[in-house]
Write an enzyme that holds these catalytic residues in place. Structure first.
Site, PDB file in Angstrom:
ATOM      1  N   GLU A   1       0.920  -1.352   0.001  1.00 27.97           N
ATOM      2  CA  GLU A   1      -0.020  -0.032   0.107  1.00 27.97           C
ATOM      3  C   GLU A   1       0.950   1.301   0.105  1.00 27.97           C
ATOM      4  OE1 GLU A   1      -3.415   0.058   2.945  1.00 27.97           O
ATOM      5  OE2 GLU A   1      -3.080   2.255   3.216  1.00 27.97           O
TER       6      GLU A   1
ATOM      7  N   GLU B   1      -2.858  11.150   3.370  1.00 27.95           N
ATOM      8  CA  GLU B   1      -3.685  10.862   4.576  1.00 27.95           C
ATOM      9  C   GLU B   1      -3.684  12.326   5.185  1.00 27.95           C
ATOM     10  OE1 GLU B   1      -4.146   6.567   5.944  1.00 27.95           O
ATOM     11  OE2 GLU B   1      -2.083   7.297   5.660  1.00 27.95           O
TER      12      GLU B   1
END
Length: 561
Positions: free
Chosen positions: A439, A444
């Site tokens: 990932e 974020e």
């Protein structure tokens, strides 16, 4: 900032051997490097004259020769100095040649094995293809072709690729047969046989069986398919690593020679330089780092010779100074329309990470008619949840490896809000579970910390709260949520450079990751994801101060290669 492209290497090509007659008295081996035998110590069964000694056959001078007394069962032996992989033996006979002879090798000068044997030798120049290794090579004459003894202008012993010295190392162990002291096969490590250490898949591993293998000693071995000169062994350890281990080699898979020993193994990635030969290579583990057994993500052997299988070709690294736009969405659709189905796959359903929303198939994602796409989180009951939101990805339309991945986004502020622009390894779609697929979180943002964003990598050995990455702020410390900002990741085989508004904020260096955290699992296709989560393990739940509806606005997403 980036290092030069790493070469897994290709074997050196040897110059063709010349087949010229003895009367021309020129060397028969025109390789770029000297033969393994040139100038090495020689012993013989006999010498016909004081000037026709065995040293003349390995001096590289085609005008000097060795000749024996007039009898059968004569021999010449050369000491190569150490055990070497041997691919060719070149004989340049004088008129007095042998019709019957053997070529033999030995590691100790006492026990011999035959590489080649004939009873129909023709003399002249003979280039013999062989497959073996040894420190000593001996030519044993069983039958003379004339009434005289035997005589050689030159005896040349050639190693991998027909040359005397090793060329560029290549990967010899890929997809080769492995064996081990034991192997794990349960819910914790399914089908973790030795083949998983040789498959060039850094997210699969070999591990010893917990029922029988969580003891000392343990081992894993690979058969390279043919004799090889071995220049290095690379080990990528799981946290269950060996603090004490040997690297051993063998010609036959049963008699082993220790070529490296360590009593201070550190785990992670270890590259061990060697200069040895053998067909089989074994890691013999003698002391564990903890209560568990032994486990390796990768066990790679590099060198020349062997019988290598070429691994699948990887795409070339991009030149980040000269990229082309290969995929984009500018989100210029009409107000209220959903995402373009030719670019995006809507991903409804319940989330992971203890998030509180449900992702709806429609309604929470739409164009605003002003050049942006809206991902909207709402406080509303749906499918037993109190919140709804939107998630979409390119899994059905665009999967790729390497390049610059960029999005211009305005993130929402508020406790419990968790917007993200990220990528998942495409093998997740084929059933490989997270985090084994890898990932890449390009952006974020945690809504209650409005001045900070984060970029992080997740893999089997580092994930969740232990992911590899970092947080960063704007140069002036202002709120990131106050306006649009551009996040990007420039990804190649050497690492991933993350940036915010063109300013580098974090570099994930492949070598650093492998040597300090665990395997690099990012050399395959990935797809992109946009989502706005509510709650979850990281941000925690929203509270009365959290604004609903809250919007994540995306101006564009672009990919350059």
């Amino acid at each position: 900032m980036r290092r030069q492209l790493r070469l897994l290497a290709a074997a050196a090509s040897a110059t063709a051997l010349l087949a010229l007659g003895a009367l021309t008295q020129v060397p028969v081996a025109a390789a770029a490097d000297e033969p393994l035998s040139q100038g090495r110590p020689v012993t013989t069964s006999s010498n016909e004259f004081a000037w026709s000694t065995g040293a003349n056959a390995v001096d590289g001078d085609p005008g000097t020769r060795w000749s024996s007394s007039a009898a059968d069962n004569q021999w010449i032996r050369v000491d190569l100095g150490s055990v070497q992989a041997i691919d060719h033996v070149v004989l340049d006979w004088e008129t007095a040649y042998a019709s019957g002879f053997r070529v033999e090798v030995s590691n100790d000068g006492g026990s011999w094995s035959t590489l080649y044997s004939t009873t129909t030798g023709t003399g002249g120049d003979q280039n013999l293809d062989v497959d073996g290794s040894g420190r000593y090579l001996r030519l044993w004459v069983t039958q003379r072709a004339t009434q005289w003894g035997v005589s050689l202008w030159e005896l040349q012993v050639l190693g991998a690729d027909g040359v005397g010295q090793p060329g560029d190392a290549t990967l010899l162990s890929y997809n080769k047969a492995g064996s081990a002291s034991s192997s794990q096969n349960d819910g914790t490590c399914w089908l973790c046989g030795p083949d998983k250490a040789f498959d060039l898949d850094p997210a699969s591993r070999w591990a010893v069986n917990p029922d029988t293998g969580w003891v000392d000693d343990g081992w894993i071995a690979v058969d390279l398919g043919a004799a090889a000169r071995i220049s290095s062994v690379v080990l990528q350890w799981d946290p269950a690593f060996a603090t004490v281990f040997d690297i051993e080699v063998s010609d036959n898979g049963s008699t082993w020679r220790t070529v490296h020993t360590t009593t201070g193994g550190t785990g992670f990635k270890q590259t061990i330089p060697l200069d040895t030969t053998g067909r089989h290579v074994r890691v013999h583990m003698r002391d564990r780092s903890g209560p568990y057994g032994y486990s390796l993500w990768e066990f790679q052997v590099y060198g020349t010779g062997g019988a290598p299988t070429a691994p699948p070709a990887e795409p070339a690294d991009p030149n980040f100074d000269d990229l082309d736009l290969v995929w984009s969405d500018e989100f210029d659709g009409a107000a209220g329309t959903p995402a373009n189905a030719s670019r995006w796959t809507i991903d409804p359903g319940l989330p992971a990470n203890n998030e509180l929303e449900v992702y709806t198939p429609s309604g929470n994602g739409f164009h605003d008619g002003q050049g942006n796409f809206v991902l909207e989180a709402r406080r509303e009951d749906r499918d037993g949840r109190q919140y709804t939101s939107h998630r979409m990805n390119t899994s059905g339309t665009f999967n790729t490896q390497y390049g610059r991945f960029e999005a211009r986004v305005k993130v929402p502020e508020g406790r419990g809000l968790w917007p993200a622009f990220w990528m998942m390894g495409s093998d997740f779609l084929d059933g490989r579970p997270w985090p084994y697929n890898g990932e890449i979180d390009i952006m974020e943002f945690i809504g209650q910390d409005p001045t900070r964003a984060h970029s992080t990598l997740h893999a089997p050995a580092y994930n969740g709260g232990g992911g590899y990455g970092g947080g960063y702020t704007l140069p002036d410390g202002s709120k990131i949520s106050a306006g649009f900002h551009t996040w990007a990741a420039e990804w190649d085989s050497e690492g991933i450079q993350f940036s915010l508004d063109g300013r580098d904020v974090f570099y994930a260096d492949r070598d650093t990751v492998e040597s300090t955290r665990g395997p690099w699992v990012y050399d395959h296709d990935f797809y992109m994801i946009l989502n706005l989560a509510v709650g979850g393990d990281w941000p925690g739940p929203p509270d009365a101060s959290t604004p609903f509806p809250s919007r994540m606005l995306v101006d564009y997403v672009r990919v350059y290669q």
